[in-house]
Design an enzyme around this catalytic site. Structure first.
Site, PDB file in Angstrom:
ATOM      1  N   GLY A  27      33.703  -6.106  25.684  1.00  0.00           N
ATOM      2  CA  GLY A  27      34.942  -6.303  24.930  1.00  0.00           C
ATOM      3  C   GLY A  27      35.181  -7.769  24.662  1.00  0.00           C
ATOM      4  O   GLY A  27      34.434  -8.635  25.123  1.00  0.00           O
ATOM      5  N   SER A  28      36.220  -8.019  23.878  1.00  0.00           N
ATOM      6  CA  SER A  28      36.577  -9.403  23.558  1.00  0.00           C
ATOM      7  C   SER A  28      38.037  -9.629  23.857  1.00  0.00           C
ATOM      8  O   SER A  28      38.871  -8.765  23.567  1.00  0.00           O
ATOM      9  CB  SER A  28      36.373  -9.685  22.076  1.00  0.00           C
ATOM     10  OG  SER A  28      35.034  -9.647  21.768  1.00  0.00           O
ATOM     11  N   GLY A  29      38.341 -10.764  24.417  1.00  0.00           N
ATOM     12  CA  GLY A  29      39.736 -11.148  24.615  1.00  0.00           C
ATOM     13  C   GLY A  29      40.063 -12.244  23.630  1.00  0.00           C
ATOM     14  O   GLY A  29      39.306 -12.494  22.687  1.00  0.00           O
ATOM     15  N   SER A  30      41.171 -12.932  23.853  1.00  0.00           N
ATOM     16  CA  SER A  30      41.558 -13.951  22.892  1.00  0.00           C
ATOM     17  C   SER A  30      40.635 -15.160  22.925  1.00  0.00           C
ATOM     18  O   SER A  30      40.523 -15.877  21.952  1.00  0.00           O
ATOM     19  CB  SER A  30      43.000 -14.379  23.135  1.00  0.00           C
ATOM     20  OG  SER A  30      43.359 -14.166  24.448  1.00  0.00           O
ATOM     21  N   PHE A  31      39.979 -15.407  24.048  1.00  0.00           N
ATOM     22  CA  PHE A  31      39.166 -16.613  24.136  1.00  0.00           C
ATOM     23  C   PHE A  31      37.701 -16.346  24.463  1.00  0.00           C
ATOM     24  O   PHE A  31      36.908 -17.261  24.441  1.00  0.00           O
ATOM     25  CB  PHE A  31      39.732 -17.560  25.207  1.00  0.00           C
ATOM     26  CG  PHE A  31      41.016 -18.196  24.789  1.00  0.00           C
ATOM     27  CD1 PHE A  31      41.023 -19.416  24.141  1.00  0.00           C
ATOM     28  CD2 PHE A  31      42.209 -17.546  25.012  1.00  0.00           C
ATOM     29  CE1 PHE A  31      42.208 -19.986  23.736  1.00  0.00           C
ATOM     30  CE2 PHE A  31      43.400 -18.122  24.615  1.00  0.00           C
ATOM     31  CZ  PHE A  31      43.404 -19.341  23.973  1.00  0.00           C
ATOM     32  N   THR A  64      34.185 -13.414  24.923  1.00  0.00           N
ATOM     33  CA  THR A  64      33.550 -12.109  24.719  1.00  0.00           C
ATOM     34  C   THR A  64      32.772 -11.799  25.987  1.00  0.00           C
ATOM     35  O   THR A  64      32.112 -12.687  26.549  1.00  0.00           O
ATOM     36  CB  THR A  64      32.602 -12.156  23.507  1.00  0.00           C
ATOM     37  OG1 THR A  64      33.321 -12.688  22.409  1.00  0.00           O
ATOM     38  CG2 THR A  64      32.116 -10.771  23.140  1.00  0.00           C
ATOM     39  N   LYS A  69      30.610 -13.646  30.736  1.00  0.00           N
ATOM     40  CA  LYS A  69      31.751 -13.925  29.875  1.00  0.00           C
ATOM     41  C   LYS A  69      31.404 -15.177  29.082  1.00  0.00           C
ATOM     42  O   LYS A  69      31.114 -16.228  29.656  1.00  0.00           O
ATOM     43  CB  LYS A  69      32.992 -14.153  30.745  1.00  0.00           C
ATOM     44  CG  LYS A  69      34.259 -14.050  29.983  1.00  0.00           C
ATOM     45  CD  LYS A  69      35.415 -13.851  30.926  1.00  0.00           C
ATOM     46  CE  LYS A  69      36.673 -13.555  30.132  1.00  0.00           C
ATOM     47  NZ  LYS A  69      37.720 -12.996  30.899  1.00  0.00           N
ATOM     48  N   ASP A  73      47.447 -15.568  37.211  1.00  0.00           N
ATOM     49  CA  ASP A  73      47.366 -14.680  36.044  1.00  0.00           C
ATOM     50  C   ASP A  73      47.136 -13.247  36.505  1.00  0.00           C
ATOM     51  O   ASP A  73      46.297 -12.534  35.951  1.00  0.00           O
ATOM     52  CB  ASP A  73      46.247 -15.150  35.109  1.00  0.00           C
ATOM     53  CG  ASP A  73      46.342 -14.501  33.740  1.00  0.00           C
ATOM     54  OD1 ASP A  73      47.406 -13.936  33.416  1.00  0.00           O
ATOM     55  OD2 ASP A  73      45.345 -14.541  32.998  1.00  0.00           O
TER      56      ASP A  73
HETATM   57  N1  LIG Z   1      33.674  -7.890  35.840  1.00  0.00           N
HETATM   58  C1  LIG Z   1      33.901  -6.953  34.920  1.00  0.00           C
HETATM   59  N2  LIG Z   1      33.453  -5.687  35.113  1.00  0.00           N
HETATM   60  C2  LIG Z   1      33.687  -4.720  34.191  1.00  0.00           C
HETATM   61  N3  LIG Z   1      34.351  -4.911  33.033  1.00  0.00           N
HETATM   62  C3  LIG Z   1      34.805  -6.160  32.782  1.00  0.00           C
HETATM   63  C4  LIG Z   1      34.621  -7.234  33.702  1.00  0.00           C
HETATM   64  N4  LIG Z   1      35.193  -8.352  33.178  1.00  0.00           N
HETATM   65  C5  LIG Z   1      35.725  -7.991  31.995  1.00  0.00           C
HETATM   66  N5  LIG Z   1      35.495  -6.673  31.743  1.00  0.00           N
HETATM   67  C6  LIG Z   1      35.923  -5.898  30.571  1.00  0.00           C
HETATM   68  O1  LIG Z   1      35.494  -6.585  29.417  1.00  0.00           O
HETATM   69  C7  LIG Z   1      36.467  -6.470  28.400  1.00  0.00           C
HETATM   70  C8  LIG Z   1      36.766  -7.850  27.828  1.00  0.00           C
HETATM   71  O2  LIG Z   1      37.323  -8.649  28.879  1.00  0.00           O
HETATM   72  P1  LIG Z   1      37.883 -10.102  28.590  1.00  0.00           P
HETATM   73  O3  LIG Z   1      38.291 -10.673  29.896  1.00  0.00           O
HETATM   74  O4  LIG Z   1      36.879 -10.845  27.764  1.00  0.00           O
HETATM   75  O5  LIG Z   1      39.122  -9.871  27.656  1.00  0.00           O
HETATM   76  P2  LIG Z   1      40.502  -9.206  28.004  1.00  0.00           P
HETATM   77  O6  LIG Z   1      40.751  -9.304  29.482  1.00  0.00           O
HETATM   78  O7  LIG Z   1      40.489  -7.838  27.393  1.00  0.00           O
HETATM   79  O8  LIG Z   1      41.504 -10.124  27.194  1.00  0.00           O
HETATM   80  P3  LIG Z   1      42.085 -11.563  27.587  1.00  0.00           P
HETATM   81  O9  LIG Z   1      40.962 -12.358  28.190  1.00  0.00           O
HETATM   82  O10 LIG Z   1      42.549 -12.111  26.294  1.00  0.00           O
HETATM   83  O11 LIG Z   1      43.189 -11.286  28.559  1.00  0.00           O
HETATM   84  C9  LIG Z   1      37.695  -5.796  29.006  1.00  0.00           C
HETATM   85  O12 LIG Z   1      37.724  -4.448  28.592  1.00  0.00           O
HETATM   86  C10 LIG Z   1      37.451  -5.862  30.482  1.00  0.00           C
HETATM   87  O13 LIG Z   1      37.935  -4.706  31.140  1.00  0.00           O
END
Ligand SMILES: Nc1ncnc2c1ncn2[C@@H]1O[C@H](COP(=O)(O)OP(=O)(O)OP(=O)(O)O)[C@@H](O)[C@H]1O
Length: 536
Positions: A35-39, A41, A58, A155
């Site tokens: 997935g991708s968040g605001s900052f 992928t 990440k 956070d």
């Molecule tokens: N360690 C991990 N194990 C399993 N899934 C993960 C892990 N880290 C992140 N994810 C999944 O990857 C996706 C993207 O996460 P990411 O942290 O990049 O963005 P976000 O948390 O959705 O948004 P933001 O960072 O803007 O709060 C999310 O669905 C998250 O659940």
């Protein structure tokens, strides 16, 4: 591992720059995008240098910020890497890939808690008190571990908590601060809901702010709703600062509700620390039940494994005897008729082999039966434990936190053993170690993940402009700064302020949190004696 990806995933990966099957640092093979968040992928990868184990990378684009500036300082990276706890996502390292900063963490196959709670809500389910408290204790143990090391998460939210083998793990901490850009990079994305009143009233962040966020998470576990939520930023802030703490639904006990109320005290001094909460009799009682249950499961698992070994040995013996008897029969067949007659008269060796074979078969059957009985017994016992525990509670549903079938897989066994020893360590430590100081001066504590720098602020500002446009950013910035400087948030007139809110705040409340955070960081830099960083 199957690397066949559907067309959509492949396209998404190609667009994001990391193609499926591509290898980073000669070891991490990209499997799929999570997935991708605001900052950033996030990708699932396999590590060829670690038995093809699954990990998460990440990837954070550095944009115009100098790559070097994005690297965590040696102390911070060392600190993150040194954190090791069953309820904290393990940070495994970081590297630069072209212009991007990449961090590696352990993979949590259950995804994040936010999505998990949504799924339960969509199915019309609710979590029983036993289930909520078990997860809550895991989070408390994780937060306590951090606070004892003077690390604040800053956070905590359901999006940053992950599920692995039925347990919860706190993740993305430090990422917000240590890894590029702005400690608020992740904080601001629609997460003001978890921020404590002192952040808005400018009393600064301390360990009790994490406790507030944890209280919000506890509320969400019980209701699937945020404790404070509103689309208008100002309204949300005034709710957090002024509104009373919501109560839990009546199906949860008064004790649990009382804990929530204390965690969401407006005054941080009145909030208990993670250690205090873990020492509440209600929590200790629950922790003891869980510890006993874990002990029982692990003991039984051991017995089942021993029995399985016995069964395997009996099977191997049986096979060997079978081969031996075939060999013997062949030998007899190859003999001259006279010799065969003599052996038959001596009742040898077939009769002898048959007798042994029958005896081994009997042992094997007995072992097998015993193993089956044991399995049934253990699984029933495990279920009964959970049902008994849950039966006192009024609940819509749930099942247990763990889906156990014995023998445990290696991963399950490791998770439960770590869980058990973590709980035991806590229950056996009768000495009250002092909690973290209530107010930690963020930038002054060596090794804490708290200070900020100009690069980060510049990065946050760039992002605000990218999201709101130059004009929109300036409008929001001026408006919030005025509000921030002139008003005491505790006495804001909600309706009046909402009327003056620029349109852009109503349209993009989430992006405006970033501007608010920018102001917060600027102010903190000012307070820390750094040069004031003004753009205007
Ligand atoms: N360690 C991990 N194990 C399993 N899934 C993960 C892990 N880290 C992140 N994810 C999944 O990857 C996706 C993207 O996460 P990411 O942290 O990049 O963005 P976000 O948390 O959705 O948004 P933001 O960072 O803007 O709060 C999310 O669905 C998250 O659940």
């Amino acid at each position: 591992m199957d690397l066949t990806l559907d067309k959509q995933t492949t396209t998404a990966l190609c667009q994001s720059g990391f193609t499926p099957g591509s290898v980073l640092m000669k070891r991490y093979c990209i499997h799929r995008k999570l997935g991708s968040g605001s900052f950033a992928t996030t990708y699932l990868v396999t590590d060829s240098r670690d038995s093809e184990s699954q990990k998460v990378i990440k990837r954070i684009p550095c944009n115009n910020v100098k790559a070097d500036a994005t690297l965590p300082s040696a102390t911070e990276a060392k600190l993150l890497g040194s954190l090791s706890h069953p309820f904290i996502v393990r940070y495994l390292g970081s590297f630069l890939e072209n212009e991007d900063f990449c961090i590696i963490t352990e993979y949590c196959e259950g995804g994040d808690l936010h999505d998990h709670l949504h799924q339960l809500k969509d199915k019309g389910l609710a979590l029983s008190e036993g289930h909520v408290v078990e997860w809550f204790i895991q989070l408390l143990l994780g937060v306590n571990y951090l606070h004892e090391r003077l690390v604040m998460h800053r956070d905590l939210k359901t999006k940053n908590i992950f599920l692995k083998n039925g347990t919860l793990k706190i993740g993305d901490f430090g990422v917000s601060r240590v890894l590029v850009s702005s400690d608020l990079a992740t904080t601001v994305t629609g997460t003001a809901s978890y921020m404590s009143p002192e952040i808005f009233t400018r009393d600064g962040y301390n360990s009790k702010s994490d406790i507030w966020s944890l209280g919000c998470i506890l509320h969400e576990l019980c209701t699937f709703r945020r404790a404070f939520d509103c689309s208008s930023w100002i309204k949300l802030v005034t709710m957090i600062v002024n509104d009373p703490c919501p109560n839990l639904p009546s199906r949860y006990s008064a004790e649990l509700n009382d804990i929530l109320q204390r965690m969401l005290s407006k005054d941080p001094e009145l909030r208990p620390s993670a250690k205090d909460i873990l020492n509440f009799p209600y929590v200790i009682d629950r922790a003891k039940v869980i510890a006993e249950w874990l002990q029982e499961v692990l003991n039984h698992d051991n017995r089942v494994s021993v029995n399985e070994d016995a069964a395997r040995i009996a099977a191997a013996m049986q096979e060997k005897l079978h081969l031996d008897s075939l060999r013997a029969i062949r030998m007899v067949q190859e003999m001259a008729p006279r010799q065969r007659r003599r052996i038959r008269q001596e009742d040898h060796p077939e009769t002898y082999m048959r007798k042994i074979k029958r005896a081994v078969e009997r042992v094997y059957q007995e072992n097998h039966q015993k193993l089956d009985d044991d399995k049934k017994y253990e699984i029933n016992k495990v279920n009964v434990c959970r049902e008994e525990e849950d039966s006192e509670e009024e609940e819509t549903n749930t099942g247990s936190v763990f889906t156990i079938s014995l023998p445990l897989s290696e991963q399950q066994s490791n998770t439960l053993s770590a869980y058990q020893s973590c709980l035991r360590r806590f229950l056996d430590s009768d000495t009250e170690t002092p909690g973290i100081q209530d107010t930690i001066s963020p930038a002054s504590e060596e090794g804490t993940l708290t200070d900020c720098n100009e690069e980060e602020i510049a990065f946050l500002k760039q992002n605000c402009i990218r999201l709101l446009g130059e004009e929109g950013f300036l409008e929001v910035y001026h408006y919030l700064k005025q509000l921030y400087n002139q008003q005491d948030m505790g006495t804001l007139d909600r309706e009046e302020e909402t009327l003056c809110e620029p349109q852009v705040i109503k349209l993009y409340p989430h992006h405006c949190y970033k501007v608010q955070q920018l102001l917060f960081l600027e102010e903190r830099m000012e307070m820390d004696g750094n040069s004031y960083f003004s753009w205007l």
